[in-house]
Enzyme design. Structure first.
Site, PDB file in Angstrom:
ATOM      1  N   HIS A 137       0.950  -1.122  -0.033  1.00 13.04           N
ATOM      2  CA  HIS A 137      -0.186   0.144  -0.130  1.00 13.04           C
ATOM      3  C   HIS A 137       1.007   1.221  -0.049  1.00 13.04           C
ATOM      4  CE1 HIS A 137      -3.365   2.715   0.883  1.00 13.04           C
ATOM      5  NE2 HIS A 137      -4.275   1.731   0.617  1.00 13.04           N
ATOM      6  N   HIS A 138       0.328   2.171  -0.786  1.00 15.73           N
ATOM      7  CA  HIS A 138       1.220   3.524  -0.917  1.00 15.73           C
ATOM      8  C   HIS A 138       1.378   4.367   0.521  1.00 15.73           C
ATOM      9  CE1 HIS A 138       3.343   6.506  -3.124  1.00 15.73           C
ATOM     10  NE2 HIS A 138       2.649   6.235  -4.303  1.00 15.73           N
ATOM     11  N   THR A 139       0.377   3.962   1.512  1.00 15.78           N
ATOM     12  CA  THR A 139       0.279   4.533   2.752  1.00 15.78           C
ATOM     13  C   THR A 139       1.644   4.110   3.296  1.00 15.78           C
ATOM     14  OG1 THR A 139      -1.946   4.683   2.872  1.00 15.78           O
ATOM     15  CG2 THR A 139      -0.683   4.875   5.120  1.00 15.78           C
TER      16      THR A 139
END
Length: 456
Positions: A137-139
């Site tokens: 996930h980009h988070t």
């Protein structure tokens, strides 16, 4: 527990069924010459363990605002095995495209690994291959951080056998290149206050310049957030994804760039720009004004490999011009102007500047009110790679194709990375929005041929 960063939170906020917010890599390995039938059994047995992962693979979201360590871990939720029936790359890419459409489960650590075996050799008489498709996930981390992490999970020695998979290794220590940068909140607040005047000064300079360049198709010193034309890349997307890949020899880009007195990165952008122009012409959809690309720039000045430390340089791709050399010079000048702007500010100042300058665009992306009007037409991303050969239990990494995110109003993403002597392109597109987008890879190859002929 630790708080989710402000930039990281944006990717959680933007995520929905049409916009899964994960980055990924399609990593192709060539089996060693002396491999036997037990290679995959040993690899799978090494992976197949429910032992608790180490940081950052043990992080799970808590109420959407904090990261905390997991207490239980089930490997079958994260690692999956696939056997290719036809042994064709096209079969693997079709399956990976479908996997890329699915959101990661927020109740678990936000990563997955998929192993595809039985991939045919790259050329007749070559060794068989396999693929690792890894998404995160980009988070949790940006593309640069993810590539760093993956590279350091492999060996530089073909004979070395790794005792543990990536997620079980202890990489969080003071000397590690993955240590977290700890700063007091007072220092962060001080940085923000000291940045008010430089950011305001830069925005004022932009406003003054914009009065002269708003209608200038050759604008490069300053590109307004209103300069991007409407294009077929900027419309509502569906849930389908199409992944295309192509690898080209790096030395070819380097030679042409040297002859034309630009950087290799400028040359790659120019090749992409020409391919985009040809694709739009084939669809009778080339805008009169040049496409504007957002080129992600890493602001990471430390060795951390978590979170997001990126911003963007708006770049005039010159697609309105039929002259490839003129187009290249516009790209070169755009990138130079963007780098000069970054140099005038600190990391936090440039992030704040970008946030202020593109605030309306962020709201538009988040609300999806007007997908046809965007501050940029597409993202073209350079993910730094490794020049040295890398191995996984004797299997040589042959290629690493980056795969990225799409947004409503952003139906195409081109990402590339340098690994050894090649440039590996990963093209992510909304299949239901862009007809015949699979032709873009052949158009990229043709564009490089054209620039080589131009510079010869």
């Amino acid at each position: 527990m630790r708080a989710v960063g402000i930039v990281d939170s944006l990717f959680l906020f933007l995520e929905n069924a049409k916009q899964p917010m994960h980055v990924a890599g399609v990593c192709v390995f060539e089996l060693p010459d002396d491999h036997d039938e037990h290679y995959f059994n040993e690899l799978i047995s090494q992976i197949d363990t429910d032992a608790l992962p180490n940081f950052p693979f043990n992080q799970v979201l808590h109420r959407g605002v904090m990261w905390r360590n997991i207490r239980k871990f089930h490997i079958h939720h994260h690692c999956h095995y696939h056997h290719l029936k036809t042994a064709k790359m096209s079969e693997a890419l079709a399956q990976i495209s479908r996997l890329h459409e699915r959101r990661l489960d927020r109740s678990r650590p936000l990563w997955e690994l998929h192993l595809f075996d039985n991939l045919e050799p790259e050329y007749e008489g070559g060794s068989k291959r396999f693929i690792l498709y890894i998404k995160v996930h980009h988070t949790l981390m940006d593309g640069v951080a993810a590539m760093r992490l993956f590279q350091r999970s492999l060996s530089h020695l073909p004979d070395e056998r790794l005792s543990q998979p990536l997620w079980l290794r202890n990489i969080r220590n003071k000397k590690s290149s993955f240590a977290i940068e700890h700063r007091r909140w007072r220092d962060r607040l001080k940085d923000q206050l000291h940045g008010v005047w430089p950011v305001s000064s830069e925005l004022l300079r932009d406003y003054q310049t914009s009065q002269q360049t708003l209608s200038n198709t050759d604008a490069v010193d300053f590109i307004s957030s209103l300069n991007a034309p409407e294009s077929m890349f900027n419309q509502r997307i569906g849930t389908s994804r199409h992944l295309s890949i192509i690898a080209l020899e790096k030395a070819r880009f380097v030679r042409v760039a040297r002859r034309l007195s630009v950087s290799t990165n400028d040359m790659i952008l120019a090749v992409c720009a020409q391919a985009l122009r040809e694709y739009l012409l084939s669809q009778h959809a080339l805008p009169e004004d040049p496409l504007i690309a957002f080129v992600p720039t890493s602001l990471r000045k430390n060795n951390t490999a978590i979170g997001n430390q990126i911003s963007f340089v708006p770049t005039n791709l010159g697609t309105h011009s039929p002259d490839p050399e003129h187009r290249l010079q516009l790209i070169h000048q755009s990138m130079q102007a963007g780098k000069a702007r970054i140099a005038r500010m600190t990391q936090s100042q440039f992030i704040n500047y970008t946030a202020a300058h593109y605030a309306w665009a962020g709201v538009n992306l988040a609300t999806r009110l007007y997908p046809k009007k965007q501050a940029f037409n597409l993202i073209i991303s350079n993910v730094p790679g490794d020049d040295t050969p890398l191995y996984l239990n004797g299997a040589k990494l042959q290629a690493a194709y980056p795969v990225s995110v799409l947004f409503d109003g952003q139906a195409l993403n081109i990402s590339f990375t340098n690994y050894q002597d090649r440039i590996d392109f990963g093209i992510t597109a909304c299949q239901s929005t862009l007809p015949n987008i699979q032709s873009l890879t052949s158009l990229i190859a043709k564009a490089l041929d054209d620039y080589e002929n131009l510079s010869s």
